[in-house]
Design a protein around this motif. Sequence first.
Motif, PDB file in Angstrom:
ATOM      1  N   ASP A 158       0.867  -1.177   0.000  1.00  0.00           N
ATOM      2  CA  ASP A 158       0.000   0.000   0.000  1.00  0.00           C
ATOM      3  C   ASP A 158       0.900   1.222   0.000  1.00  0.00           C
ATOM      4  OD1 ASP A 158       0.890   0.227   2.681  1.00  0.00           O
ATOM      5  OD2 ASP A 158      -0.844  -0.884   3.421  1.00  0.00           O
ATOM      6  N   ASP A 159       0.324   2.409   0.119  1.00  0.00           N
ATOM      7  CA  ASP A 159       1.122   3.628   0.045  1.00  0.00           C
ATOM      8  C   ASP A 159       2.123   3.743   1.187  1.00  0.00           C
ATOM      9  OD1 ASP A 159      -0.121   4.452  -2.278  1.00  0.00           O
ATOM     10  OD2 ASP A 159      -1.629   5.662  -1.240  1.00  0.00           O
ATOM     11  N   GLU A 160       1.863   3.084   2.314  1.00  0.00           N
ATOM     12  CA  GLU A 160       2.774   3.141   3.454  1.00  0.00           C
ATOM     13  C   GLU A 160       3.859   2.067   3.383  1.00  0.00           C
ATOM     14  OE1 GLU A 160      -0.755   3.357   3.999  1.00  0.00           O
ATOM     15  OE2 GLU A 160      -0.289   5.501   3.802  1.00  0.00           O
ATOM     16  N   THR A 162       5.786   0.656   0.382  1.00  0.00           N
ATOM     17  CA  THR A 162       6.221   0.502  -1.007  1.00  0.00           C
ATOM     18  C   THR A 162       7.497  -0.337  -1.035  1.00  0.00           C
ATOM     19  OG1 THR A 162       7.498   2.565  -0.994  1.00  0.00           O
ATOM     20  CG2 THR A 162       5.182   2.698  -1.661  1.00  0.00           C
ATOM     21  N   ARG A 184       0.777   0.010  -9.721  1.00  0.00           N
ATOM     22  CA  ARG A 184      -0.245   0.135  -8.686  1.00  0.00           C
ATOM     23  C   ARG A 184       0.230  -0.622  -7.454  1.00  0.00           C
ATOM     24  NH1 ARG A 184      -3.710  -0.256 -13.265  1.00  0.00           N
ATOM     25  NH2 ARG A 184      -5.438   1.261 -13.248  1.00  0.00           N
ATOM     26  N   THR A 185      -0.319  -0.270  -6.305  1.00  0.00           N
ATOM     27  CA  THR A 185      -0.084  -1.065  -5.104  1.00  0.00           C
ATOM     28  C   THR A 185      -1.076  -2.228  -5.069  1.00  0.00           C
ATOM     29  OG1 THR A 185      -1.650   0.205  -3.766  1.00  0.00           O
ATOM     30  CG2 THR A 185       0.645   0.989  -3.816  1.00  0.00           C
ATOM     31  N   ALA A 187      -3.027  -2.757  -2.634  1.00  0.00           N
ATOM     32  CA  ALA A 187      -4.258  -2.206  -2.067  1.00  0.00           C
ATOM     33  C   ALA A 187      -5.149  -1.591  -3.139  1.00  0.00           C
ATOM     34  CB  ALA A 187      -3.928  -1.170  -0.998  1.00  0.00           C
ATOM     35  N   GLN A 188      -4.548  -1.046  -4.192  1.00  0.00           N
ATOM     36  CA  GLN A 188      -5.344  -0.491  -5.294  1.00  0.00           C
ATOM     37  C   GLN A 188      -6.031  -1.565  -6.105  1.00  0.00           C
ATOM     38  OE1 GLN A 188      -1.962   2.237  -6.859  1.00  0.00           O
ATOM     39  NE2 GLN A 188      -3.835   3.069  -7.751  1.00  0.00           N
ATOM     40  N   ARG A 189      -5.474  -2.772  -6.087  1.00  0.00           N
ATOM     41  CA  ARG A 189      -5.926  -3.841  -6.973  1.00  0.00           C
ATOM     42  C   ARG A 189      -5.862  -3.327  -8.420  1.00  0.00           C
ATOM     43  NH1 ARG A 189     -10.010  -4.726  -2.457  1.00  0.00           N
ATOM     44  NH2 ARG A 189      -8.946  -6.243  -1.140  1.00  0.00           N
ATOM     45  N   PRO A 351     -10.359  -0.132  -4.217  1.00  0.00           N
ATOM     46  CA  PRO A 351      -9.220  -0.410  -3.347  1.00  0.00           C
ATOM     47  C   PRO A 351      -9.680  -1.000  -2.021  1.00  0.00           C
ATOM     48  CG  PRO A 351      -9.670   1.946  -3.439  1.00  0.00           C
ATOM     49  CD  PRO A 351     -10.541   1.300  -4.469  1.00  0.00           C
ATOM     50  N   ARG A 353      -8.116  -3.083   1.918  1.00  0.00           N
ATOM     51  CA  ARG A 353      -7.034  -3.561   2.788  1.00  0.00           C
ATOM     52  C   ARG A 353      -6.475  -4.873   2.235  1.00  0.00           C
ATOM     53  NH1 ARG A 353      -6.867  -6.984   7.159  1.00  0.00           N
ATOM     54  NH2 ARG A 353      -5.226  -6.563   8.700  1.00  0.00           N
ATOM     55  N   VAL A 354      -5.168  -5.013   2.280  1.00  0.00           N
ATOM     56  CA  VAL A 354      -4.511  -6.204   1.755  1.00  0.00           C
ATOM     57  C   VAL A 354      -4.449  -7.279   2.843  1.00  0.00           C
ATOM     58  CG1 VAL A 354      -2.413  -7.137   0.700  1.00  0.00           C
ATOM     59  CG2 VAL A 354      -3.134  -4.788   0.199  1.00  0.00           C
TER      60      VAL A 354
END
Length: 380
Positions: A158-160, A162, A184-185, A187-189, A351, A353-354
């Motif tokens: 996710d963005d936190e 990388t 993409r992360t 979390a973005q799928r 998007p 939570r992973v």
Amino acid sequence: MVGVPPSLQIGQYAVEPAVVLAPMAGITDVAFRQLCREYGSPTSLYVCEMITARALVERDAKTMEMITFAPTEHPRSLQLYSVDPRNMGEAVRMVASEGLADHIDMNFGCPVPKVTRKGGGAALPYKRRLFGEVVSAAVRAAEPAGIPVTVKFRVGIDDEHTTYLDAGRIAEGEGAKAVALHARTAAQRYSGRADWTRIARLKEAVTTIPVLGNGDIFSAADALRMVSETGCDGVVVGRGCLGRPWLFAELQAAFTGAPLPAGPDLGEVGRILRRHAELLVDFIGEDKGVRDLRKHMAWYLRGFPVGSQLRRGFAMVSTLAELDDLIGKLDHDAPYPAEEAEAPRGRQGSPGRVALPEGWLDDPDDPAVPAGAEVMHSGG
């Protein structure tokens, strides 16, 4: 030409033009790969669906069917998934000793919860040591047979969290022949927009092997713009070719400076549908093949003036005879709806939570393989 990469070198293979068909679960079977290759260059790469290393080693029947390649496919590109260096090494040695493929791509980009929950796919690069050991195991096992190994990953969890810059440097250091970034992360799928600036940053960080870009290529113009904006060495195309295998003809023209071919009218799309059906029937028989084609129908017909009743007929088709009847009812002169057809297609979702193993984020240098990490299911 500005924005056009030279030929891409993956080990001993010159990939011309520098275009790769991304592996997609349930999509990039031998029939669809052949169809894309018929439109594109025979020296681009067309990668099969994701194969689980353990399932391959165990010779799971479905997995062995999924690694079927046509006689005309060369190089044969196979994507492997694993969380365990030992299983990955064993699977690659099997591929090498039995001549099952000519190129191995490694999946560290899958965002599907059943994969990330076990530490696989896009979750794994967070564990830097374990990630490096899995890549190293594949490269070492492939080296004696001269099989190049490439690595595909996402921006991060996710963005936190990388991971892409470390992943690129580690893969480069362990001997991968190229890396590809889906911008993409996890979390973005597949939602939102791919951040191509990340591809540019990866290109700056990884300097001795090719860097490929992936994400939001729905037209030849998108591919040229990605190369121009990021400096990447090639492009990986996924959802943009769903129901549009002719995109590979457009990419070949754009990357070689030739005029772009016109989009197909509805009559030509009907002929392409029929060809896709023939290839599937050759692969898995008429009953399974025609039924499998159903998932592609909405993509092929997108934007064309096809009534709801006829669309339902295509969605429920069961035999080649039925398919021929339905194709005959199409308005064969209906022009290509370029604007709608070249818009984003395929799964997007939202998007979220992973899913991760318990304590996964505690120590990025922990090399332990998560308990129960190795799944038997291939295909993502």
